[in-house]
Design a protein around this motif. Structure first.
Motif, mmCIF file in Angstrom:
data_model
loop_
_atom_site.group_PDB
_atom_site.id
_atom_site.type_symbol
_atom_site.label_atom_id
_atom_site.label_comp_id
_atom_site.label_asym_id
_atom_site.label_seq_id
_atom_site.Cartn_x
_atom_site.Cartn_y
_atom_site.Cartn_z
ATOM 1 N N TRP A 161 72.877 149.945 69.719
ATOM 2 C CA TRP A 161 72.671 150.335 68.329
ATOM 3 C C TRP A 161 72.107 149.227 67.457
ATOM 4 O O TRP A 161 71.625 149.489 66.351
ATOM 5 C CB TRP A 161 73.875 151.016 67.714
ATOM 6 N N TYR A 162 72.079 148.014 67.925
ATOM 7 C CA TYR A 162 71.289 146.996 67.232
ATOM 8 C C TYR A 162 69.813 147.426 67.206
ATOM 9 O O TYR A 162 69.131 147.273 66.197
ATOM 10 C CB TYR A 162 71.408 145.654 67.945
ATOM 11 N N VAL A 163 69.349 147.942 68.337
ATOM 12 C CA VAL A 163 67.959 148.389 68.425
ATOM 13 C C VAL A 163 67.746 149.656 67.589
ATOM 14 O O VAL A 163 66.721 149.807 66.918
ATOM 15 C CB VAL A 163 67.554 148.623 69.893
ATOM 16 N N THR A 164 68.721 150.564 67.603
ATOM 17 C CA THR A 164 68.635 151.745 66.746
ATOM 18 C C THR A 164 68.473 151.333 65.289
ATOM 19 O O THR A 164 67.665 151.912 64.543
ATOM 20 C CB THR A 164 69.912 152.596 66.888
ATOM 21 N N PHE A 165 69.217 150.328 64.880
ATOM 22 C CA PHE A 165 69.164 149.858 63.496
ATOM 23 C C PHE A 165 67.797 149.278 63.148
ATOM 24 O O PHE A 165 67.382 149.305 61.986
ATOM 25 C CB PHE A 165 70.259 148.813 63.278
ATOM 26 N N MET A 166 67.071 148.758 64.138
ATOM 27 C CA MET A 166 65.735 148.210 63.919
ATOM 28 C C MET A 166 64.702 149.300 63.644
ATOM 29 O O MET A 166 63.662 149.044 63.049
ATOM 30 C CB MET A 166 65.287 147.410 65.151
ATOM 31 N N SER A 167 64.967 150.517 64.117
ATOM 32 C CA SER A 167 64.029 151.662 63.973
ATOM 33 C C SER A 167 62.758 151.481 64.778
ATOM 34 O O SER A 167 61.707 151.998 64.418
ATOM 35 C CB SER A 167 63.689 151.904 62.494
ATOM 36 N N ASN A 168 62.861 150.747 65.886
ATOM 37 C CA ASN A 168 61.714 150.545 66.770
ATOM 38 C C ASN A 168 61.805 151.448 67.983
ATOM 39 O O ASN A 168 62.909 151.783 68.430
ATOM 40 C CB ASN A 168 61.657 149.088 67.244
ATOM 41 N N PRO A 169 60.661 151.822 68.565
ATOM 42 C CA PRO A 169 60.708 152.592 69.807
ATOM 43 C C PRO A 169 61.250 151.735 70.944
ATOM 44 O O PRO A 169 60.945 150.544 71.037
ATOM 45 C CB PRO A 169 59.241 152.973 70.047
ATOM 46 N N ALA A 170 62.066 152.332 71.792
ATOM 47 C CA ALA A 170 62.672 151.597 72.902
ATOM 48 C C ALA A 170 62.832 152.521 74.093
ATOM 49 O O ALA A 170 62.954 153.739 73.935
ATOM 50 C CB ALA A 170 64.025 151.022 72.494
ATOM 51 N N ILE A 171 62.831 151.930 75.271
ATOM 52 C CA ILE A 171 63.038 152.697 76.506
ATOM 53 C C ILE A 171 63.985 151.912 77.406
ATOM 54 O O ILE A 171 63.987 150.675 77.391
ATOM 55 C CB ILE A 171 61.688 152.962 77.219
ATOM 56 N N SER A 172 64.792 152.629 78.162
ATOM 57 C CA SER A 172 65.697 152.019 79.124
ATOM 58 C C SER A 172 65.150 152.245 80.522
ATOM 59 O O SER A 172 64.803 153.373 80.878
ATOM 60 C CB SER A 172 67.102 152.622 79.007
ATOM 61 N N VAL A 173 65.076 151.194 81.310
ATOM 62 C CA VAL A 173 64.564 151.288 82.675
ATOM 63 C C VAL A 173 65.570 150.648 83.635
ATOM 64 O O VAL A 173 66.334 149.751 83.245
ATOM 65 C CB VAL A 173 63.192 150.593 82.813
ATOM 66 N N PRO A 174 65.600 151.088 84.890
ATOM 67 C CA PRO A 174 66.509 150.472 85.858
ATOM 68 C C PRO A 174 66.179 148.993 86.049
ATOM 69 O O PRO A 174 65.014 148.629 86.247
ATOM 70 C CB PRO A 174 66.252 151.271 87.139
ATOM 71 N N GLY A 175 67.227 148.155 85.991
ATOM 72 C CA GLY A 175 67.004 146.720 86.114
ATOM 73 C C GLY A 175 67.547 146.095 87.374
ATOM 74 O O GLY A 175 67.360 144.903 87.603
ATOM 75 N N GLY A 176 68.240 146.888 88.199
ATOM 76 C CA GLY A 176 68.811 146.351 89.425
ATOM 77 C C GLY A 176 70.291 146.663 89.515
ATOM 78 O O GLY A 176 70.823 147.483 88.753
ATOM 79 N N PHE A 177 70.962 146.008 90.444
ATOM 80 C CA PHE A 177 72.370 146.282 90.716
ATOM 81 C C PHE A 177 73.200 145.002 90.685
ATOM 82 O O PHE A 177 72.710 143.926 91.017
ATOM 83 C CB PHE A 177 72.528 146.939 92.084
ATOM 84 N N THR A 178 74.455 145.168 90.310
ATOM 85 C CA THR A 178 75.401 144.057 90.406
ATOM 86 C C THR A 178 75.756 143.846 91.876
ATOM 87 O O THR A 178 75.479 144.713 92.728
ATOM 88 C CB THR A 178 76.688 144.360 89.624
ATOM 89 N N PRO A 179 76.396 142.713 92.218
ATOM 90 C CA PRO A 179 76.844 142.525 93.600
ATOM 91 C C PRO A 179 77.764 143.641 94.075
ATOM 92 O O PRO A 179 77.845 143.917 95.267
ATOM 93 C CB PRO A 179 77.573 141.182 93.544
ATOM 94 N N GLY A 180 78.463 144.297 93.132
ATOM 95 C CA GLY A 180 79.333 145.405 93.494
ATOM 96 C C GLY A 180 78.625 146.745 93.590
ATOM 97 O O GLY A 180 79.268 147.768 93.810
ATOM 98 N N GLY A 181 77.303 146.747 93.405
ATOM 99 C CA GLY A 181 76.532 147.971 93.574
ATOM 100 C C GLY A 181 76.409 148.852 92.346
ATOM 101 O O GLY A 181 75.990 150.007 92.451
#
Length: 221
Positions: A161-181
């Motif tokens: 919600w920091y990004v929501t507050f900026m009012s900018n377009p944003a996208i979420s993409v897969p970034g990888g996995f933790t050691p626990g999967g």
């Protein structure tokens, strides 16, 4: 329609802590491991981020007021239909004053201008999606992160919600996995109204990493 583009020389701001909000320790290594991907695409990457001071106070006020407008009648008429987190936000809204809302709106307007200035220097801003890894579906929300208590339903989502507050377009993409999967997401934020550019970088990143097609490492339980 042509979707590919070059990112040579494109300036990318890389998060450096978002003002010190807590993150589970597994998040940062996974997100930061992707920095080299953007550099390989030709981006010039450096640590920088907008000033989020005061957003912790302003955003909840505006959220609670919005929740009240949408749900207060239902809470009064059918409380058994409404979950506790919504009831909490409605109750909080009832304590908010007009000057409180005015200050929150003023901070939002200031954030919009700060964001505009920030993106005069940078084309994109990269940061984690959430502060925690996926948690038990039966848990309403995380009550602490790295030893820091979370007092409301939205505290653990500040990196969103920091990004929501900026009012900018944003996208979420897969970034990888933790050691626990467990999966970790990366946010790509672009300039105001530049949604297409955000989609272009997201596509290039996904093609370069193939994170979305990968499966977590096997973990002994």
């Amino acid at each position: 329609m042509k979707t590919a583009r070059t990112f040579k020389g494109v300036r990318v701001a890389w998060w450096n802590g978002l003002g010190g909000i807590p993150f589970e320790p597994e998040i940062r290594p996974v997100v930061d491991a992707n920095r080299s991907v953007f550099e390989a695409l030709g981006c010039v990457v450096e640590e920088a981020e907008p000033d989020f001071a005061g957003v912790d106070e302003a955003f909840p006020i505006l959220r609670f007021v919005s929740t009240y407008a949408q749900n207060a009648p239902l809470v009064r008429e059918r409380p058994e239909w409404v979950k506790d987190t919504i009831k909490f936000e409605v109750t909080q809204a009832e304590r908010i004053t007009g000057p409180d809302i005015g200050r929150a709106l003023a901070r939002q307007a200031q954030m919009y201008e700060q964001s505009r200035q920030f993106f005069e220097r940078y084309d994109y801003f990269i940061l984690p999606v959430t502060q925690v890894t996926p948690f038990d579906v039966m848990l309403p929300y995380p009550t602490q992160i790295a030893g820091t208590p979370m007092t409301t339903y939205i505290d653990w989502m500040r990196s969103c919600w920091y990004v929501t507050f900026m009012s900018n377009p944003a996208i979420s993409v897969p970034g990888g996995f933790t050691p626990g999967g467990l999966p970790v997401g990366v946010q790509i934020v672009g300039r105001h109204r530049d949604d297409w550019s955000v989609l272009q970088l997201a596509h290039a990143f996904e093609q370069a990493t193939q994170h979305g097609k990968r499966r977590p490492p096997a973990v002994n339980v």
